[in-house]
Design a protein around this motif. Structure first.
Motif, PDB file in Angstrom:
ATOM      1  N   LYS A 115       0.940  -1.143  -0.013  1.00  0.00           N
ATOM      2  CA  LYS A 115      -0.204  -0.080  -0.110  1.00  0.00           C
ATOM      3  C   LYS A 115       0.736   1.219   0.048  1.00  0.00           C
ATOM      4  CE  LYS A 115      -3.487  -2.893   0.827  1.00  0.00           C
ATOM      5  NZ  LYS A 115      -2.733  -4.298   0.985  1.00  0.00           N
ATOM      6  N   PHE A 116       1.771   1.330  -0.929  1.00  0.00           N
ATOM      7  CA  PHE A 116       2.542   2.448  -1.055  1.00  0.00           C
ATOM      8  C   PHE A 116       2.678   2.931  -2.567  1.00  0.00           C
ATOM      9  CE2 PHE A 116       5.152   0.461   2.698  1.00  0.00           C
ATOM     10  CZ  PHE A 116       4.876   1.508   3.465  1.00  0.00           C
ATOM     11  N   LEU A 117       3.027   4.180  -2.840  1.00  0.00           N
ATOM     12  CA  LEU A 117       3.365   4.708  -4.240  1.00  0.00           C
ATOM     13  C   LEU A 117       4.486   5.147  -4.021  1.00  0.00           C
ATOM     14  CD1 LEU A 117       0.914   6.552  -6.547  1.00  0.00           C
ATOM     15  CD2 LEU A 117       2.996   7.792  -5.998  1.00  0.00           C
ATOM     16  N   GLY A 119      -3.712   2.581   3.422  1.00  0.00           N
ATOM     17  CA  GLY A 119      -3.301   1.704   4.057  1.00  0.00           C
ATOM     18  C   GLY A 119      -3.858   0.272   3.921  1.00  0.00           C
ATOM     19  N   ASN A 120      -5.220   0.546   3.524  1.00  0.00           N
ATOM     20  CA  ASN A 120      -6.059  -0.937   3.396  1.00  0.00           C
ATOM     21  C   ASN A 120      -6.366  -0.983   1.809  1.00  0.00           C
ATOM     22  OD1 ASN A 120      -6.165  -1.359   6.309  1.00  0.00           O
ATOM     23  ND2 ASN A 120      -6.998   0.655   6.358  1.00  0.00           N
ATOM     24  N   SER A 121      -7.257  -2.226   1.833  1.00  0.00           N
ATOM     25  CA  SER A 121      -7.691  -2.688   0.488  1.00  0.00           C
ATOM     26  C   SER A 121      -9.189  -2.007   0.497  1.00  0.00           C
ATOM     27  CB  SER A 121      -7.514  -3.888   0.317  1.00  0.00           C
ATOM     28  OG  SER A 121      -6.248  -4.151  -0.147  1.00  0.00           O
ATOM     29  N   GLY A 122      -9.704  -1.318  -0.279  1.00  0.00           N
ATOM     30  CA  GLY A 122     -11.244  -0.712  -0.344  1.00  0.00           C
ATOM     31  C   GLY A 122     -12.006  -1.370  -1.265  1.00  0.00           C
ATOM     32  N   SER A 123     -13.181  -1.213  -1.101  1.00  0.00           N
ATOM     33  CA  SER A 123     -14.281  -2.069  -1.910  1.00  0.00           C
ATOM     34  C   SER A 123     -14.360  -1.352  -3.425  1.00  0.00           C
ATOM     35  CB  SER A 123     -15.627  -2.019  -1.394  1.00  0.00           C
ATOM     36  OG  SER A 123     -15.986  -0.517  -0.862  1.00  0.00           O
ATOM     37  N   ALA A 124     -13.903  -0.130  -3.718  1.00  0.00           N
ATOM     38  CA  ALA A 124     -14.133   0.619  -4.802  1.00  0.00           C
ATOM     39  C   ALA A 124     -13.021   1.598  -5.197  1.00  0.00           C
ATOM     40  CB  ALA A 124     -15.385   1.386  -4.806  1.00  0.00           C
ATOM     41  N   GLY A 125     -12.913   1.943  -6.277  1.00  0.00           N
ATOM     42  CA  GLY A 125     -11.945   2.803  -6.582  1.00  0.00           C
ATOM     43  C   GLY A 125     -10.422   2.178  -7.039  1.00  0.00           C
ATOM     44  N   CYS A 126      -9.492   3.158  -7.460  1.00  0.00           N
ATOM     45  CA  CYS A 126      -8.416   2.546  -8.068  1.00  0.00           C
ATOM     46  C   CYS A 126      -7.164   2.665  -6.921  1.00  0.00           C
ATOM     47  CB  CYS A 126      -8.139   3.467  -9.332  1.00  0.00           C
ATOM     48  SG  CYS A 126      -9.204   3.093 -10.617  1.00  0.00           S
ATOM     49  N   ILE A 127      -6.348   3.809  -7.364  1.00  0.00           N
ATOM     50  CA  ILE A 127      -5.179   3.946  -6.102  1.00  0.00           C
ATOM     51  C   ILE A 127      -5.435   5.275  -5.778  1.00  0.00           C
ATOM     52  CG2 ILE A 127      -2.552   4.214  -5.880  1.00  0.00           C
ATOM     53  CD1 ILE A 127      -3.652   1.227  -6.803  1.00  0.00           C
ATOM     54  N   ARG A 128      -5.794   5.338  -4.354  1.00  0.00           N
ATOM     55  CA  ARG A 128      -6.061   6.427  -3.600  1.00  0.00           C
ATOM     56  C   ARG A 128      -5.230   7.095  -2.830  1.00  0.00           C
ATOM     57  NH1 ARG A 128     -12.055   4.415  -1.567  1.00  0.00           N
ATOM     58  NH2 ARG A 128     -10.648   2.425  -1.467  1.00  0.00           N
ATOM     59  N   VAL A 131      -5.905   0.750  -1.827  1.00  0.00           N
ATOM     60  CA  VAL A 131      -6.095   0.234  -3.330  1.00  0.00           C
ATOM     61  C   VAL A 131      -7.411  -0.340  -3.237  1.00  0.00           C
ATOM     62  CG1 VAL A 131      -5.335  -1.920  -4.767  1.00  0.00           C
ATOM     63  CG2 VAL A 131      -3.714  -0.709  -3.153  1.00  0.00           C
ATOM     64  N   GLY A 132      -8.343   0.118  -4.216  1.00  0.00           N
ATOM     65  CA  GLY A 132      -9.815  -0.267  -4.498  1.00  0.00           C
ATOM     66  C   GLY A 132      -9.761  -1.500  -5.650  1.00  0.00           C
ATOM     67  N   ARG A 133     -10.838  -2.023  -5.549  1.00  0.00           N
ATOM     68  CA  ARG A 133     -11.076  -3.177  -6.335  1.00  0.00           C
ATOM     69  C   ARG A 133     -10.673  -3.123  -7.503  1.00  0.00           C
ATOM     70  NH1 ARG A 133     -17.053  -4.512  -5.898  1.00  0.00           N
ATOM     71  NH2 ARG A 133     -17.453  -2.520  -7.006  1.00  0.00           N
ATOM     72  N   GLN A 134     -10.989  -2.024  -8.364  1.00  0.00           N
ATOM     73  CA  GLN A 134     -10.191  -1.719  -9.855  1.00  0.00           C
ATOM     74  C   GLN A 134      -8.467  -1.801  -9.797  1.00  0.00           C
ATOM     75  OE1 GLN A 134     -12.911   0.097  -8.646  1.00  0.00           O
ATOM     76  NE2 GLN A 134     -14.118   0.751 -10.307  1.00  0.00           N
ATOM     77  N   GLY A 135      -7.910  -1.200  -8.506  1.00  0.00           N
ATOM     78  CA  GLY A 135      -6.792  -1.065  -8.362  1.00  0.00           C
ATOM     79  C   GLY A 135      -6.058  -2.525  -8.447  1.00  0.00           C
ATOM     80  N   LYS A 136      -6.856  -3.293  -7.891  1.00  0.00           N
ATOM     81  CA  LYS A 136      -6.005  -4.545  -7.597  1.00  0.00           C
ATOM     82  C   LYS A 136      -5.797  -5.335  -8.848  1.00  0.00           C
ATOM     83  CE  LYS A 136      -8.539  -5.364  -3.129  1.00  0.00           C
ATOM     84  NZ  LYS A 136      -9.433  -6.256  -2.704  1.00  0.00           N
ATOM     85  N   SER A 137      -6.369  -5.074  -9.968  1.00  0.00           N
ATOM     86  CA  SER A 137      -6.236  -5.611 -11.286  1.00  0.00           C
ATOM     87  C   SER A 137      -5.205  -4.942 -11.914  1.00  0.00           C
ATOM     88  CB  SER A 137      -7.620  -5.793 -11.902  1.00  0.00           C
ATOM     89  OG  SER A 137      -8.138  -4.568 -12.200  1.00  0.00           O
ATOM     90  N   MET A 138      -4.639  -3.838 -11.238  1.00  0.00           N
ATOM     91  CA  MET A 138      -3.411  -3.373 -12.347  1.00  0.00           C
ATOM     92  C   MET A 138      -2.177  -3.961 -12.195  1.00  0.00           C
ATOM     93  SD  MET A 138      -3.308   0.759 -11.075  1.00  0.00           S
ATOM     94  CE  MET A 138      -1.917   0.924 -11.821  1.00  0.00           C
ATOM     95  N   SER A 139      -1.783  -4.629 -13.386  1.00  0.00           N
ATOM     96  CA  SER A 139      -0.636  -5.574 -13.329  1.00  0.00           C
ATOM     97  C   SER A 139       0.395  -5.186 -14.388  1.00  0.00           C
ATOM     98  CB  SER A 139      -1.252  -6.900 -13.366  1.00  0.00           C
ATOM     99  OG  SER A 139      -1.773  -7.116 -14.639  1.00  0.00           O
ATOM    100  N   TYR A 140       0.150  -4.113 -15.134  1.00  0.00           N
ATOM    101  CA  TYR A 140       0.867  -3.743 -16.358  1.00  0.00           C
ATOM    102  C   TYR A 140       1.421  -2.181 -16.345  1.00  0.00           C
ATOM    103  CZ  TYR A 140      -3.800  -2.490 -17.717  1.00  0.00           C
ATOM    104  OH  TYR A 140      -5.158  -2.174 -17.801  1.00  0.00           O
ATOM    105  N   ASP A 141       2.133  -1.952 -17.194  1.00  0.00           N
ATOM    106  CA  ASP A 141       2.666  -0.623 -17.227  1.00  0.00           C
ATOM    107  C   ASP A 141       1.498   0.331 -17.761  1.00  0.00           C
ATOM    108  OD1 ASP A 141       4.885  -1.311 -16.045  1.00  0.00           O
ATOM    109  OD2 ASP A 141       6.235  -1.125 -17.773  1.00  0.00           O
ATOM    110  N   THR A 142       1.523   1.780 -17.408  1.00  0.00           N
ATOM    111  CA  THR A 142       0.497   2.690 -17.909  1.00  0.00           C
ATOM    112  C   THR A 142       1.519   4.031 -18.131  1.00  0.00           C
ATOM    113  OG1 THR A 142      -0.341   2.969 -15.885  1.00  0.00           O
ATOM    114  CG2 THR A 142      -1.558   1.756 -17.167  1.00  0.00           C
ATOM    115  N   VAL A 143       0.672   5.023 -18.314  1.00  0.00           N
ATOM    116  CA  VAL A 143       1.368   6.119 -18.812  1.00  0.00           C
ATOM    117  C   VAL A 143       0.270   7.339 -18.371  1.00  0.00           C
ATOM    118  CG1 VAL A 143       2.347   7.900 -20.252  1.00  0.00           C
ATOM    119  CG2 VAL A 143       3.285   5.564 -20.474  1.00  0.00           C
TER     120      VAL A 143
END
Length: 270
Positions: free
Chosen positions: A97-99, A194-203, A115-127
């Motif tokens: 839970k760090f950036l 510091g936790n995993s949330g039910s919604a959202g991306c990287i907050r 880290v929201g539910r969508q954020g958990k599926s981030m596994s590739y590079d983005t810009v």
């Protein structure tokens, strides 16, 4: 919003007690009143954590972050970078839970995240292709299709402001010319950091995304650590930091009422 009220009082003891020799009684000192501790946004002034105090931003007033949300590693720090990314890169560790915003001097700014539910599926590079001050938010077509009972009431979008789930700033992540719908953004849900949330991306705390935003240019590379990398770099304990939060649901009428009270949206892209 969570708030803490602290009241202090002082009571003189009987040190000032005097006995008169003839026909007198004991005399007790009158208690003196100490002024109540000054509060800003519900936080006692002497408990405000540096860097997380009152912010006036684009006509909005962000109160201090209560200190109970800033314990231990759950605050931004500039420290020696032990990862493998090049300077000028954002590295997201969804497990610890760090950036990290990697610097040229071998250090990095480290921010605690949720880290929201969508954020958990981030596994590739983005810009980062788009940046917004006080962004508006509209559920994606996929959200509306798969969970209409949750997102249907927001189909018209929520204007930027204090009640908006994207917070004070948002960084929009793309692959090539395609919007991934992943975001790095602020949040009003401070307990989620510091936790995993039910919604959202990287907050991030709104204070932290405001701090990070001007330093990060468009076309910045954003990478994601694997769990194995997190264990190797952060250690087993931090790689498993935080807990899974229960889902929360705020009715649309409450969100829209709060948005109306917060004033007109202040939106400007960069």
């Amino acid at each position: 919003m969570h708030s803490t009220t602290t009241r202090r009082g002082a009571l003189r003891g009987l040190a000032g007690l005097s006995l008169l020799a003839v026909g007198a009684c004991a005399r007790q000192a009158v208690p003196e009143t100490v002024p109540q501790m000054q509060l800003i946004g519900g936080v006692p002034v002497d408990q405000i954590v540096p860097g997380y105090g009152l912010i006036e931003d684009d006509g909005y007033r962000l109160p201090p972050v209560p200190p109970e949300y800033l314990q231990g590693v759950n605050r931004r720090m500039n420290l020696r970078y032990t990862g493998t990314e090049a300077p000028g890169t954002i590295e997201v560790d969804p497990h610890a839970k760090f950036l990290y915003w990697v610097q040229n001097d071998g250090n990095a700014w480290r921010f605690p995240i949720a880290v929201g539910r969508q954020g958990k599926s981030m596994s590739y590079d983005t810009v980062i292709r788009r940046k917004e001050h006080w962004p508006s938010w509209t559920p994606t077509a996929n959200m509306l299709r798969t969970e209409p009972e949750i997102y249907g009431g927001f189909a018209g979008g929520v204007p930027g402001g204090l009640a908006n789930p994207l917070g004070a700033r948002a960084l929009y992540l793309y692959q090539g010319g395609r919007d991934t719908y992943f975001r790095i953004h602020g949040t009003n849900d401070m307990a989620s950091i510091g936790n995993s949330g039910s919604a959202g991306c990287i907050r991030l705390f709104n204070h932290d995304i405001i701090f990070l935003y001007p330093m990060v240019p468009r076309d910045t590379l954003v990478t994601v650590r694997s769990y194995d990398e997190s264990v190797r770099i952060e250690g087993q304990a931090l790689a498993n930091r935080g807990r899974e939060l229960d889902p929360t649901y705020v009715p649309p009428e409450e969100i829209y009422a709060a948005a109306a009270r917060s004033g007109p949206p202040q939106i400007s892209g960069q």
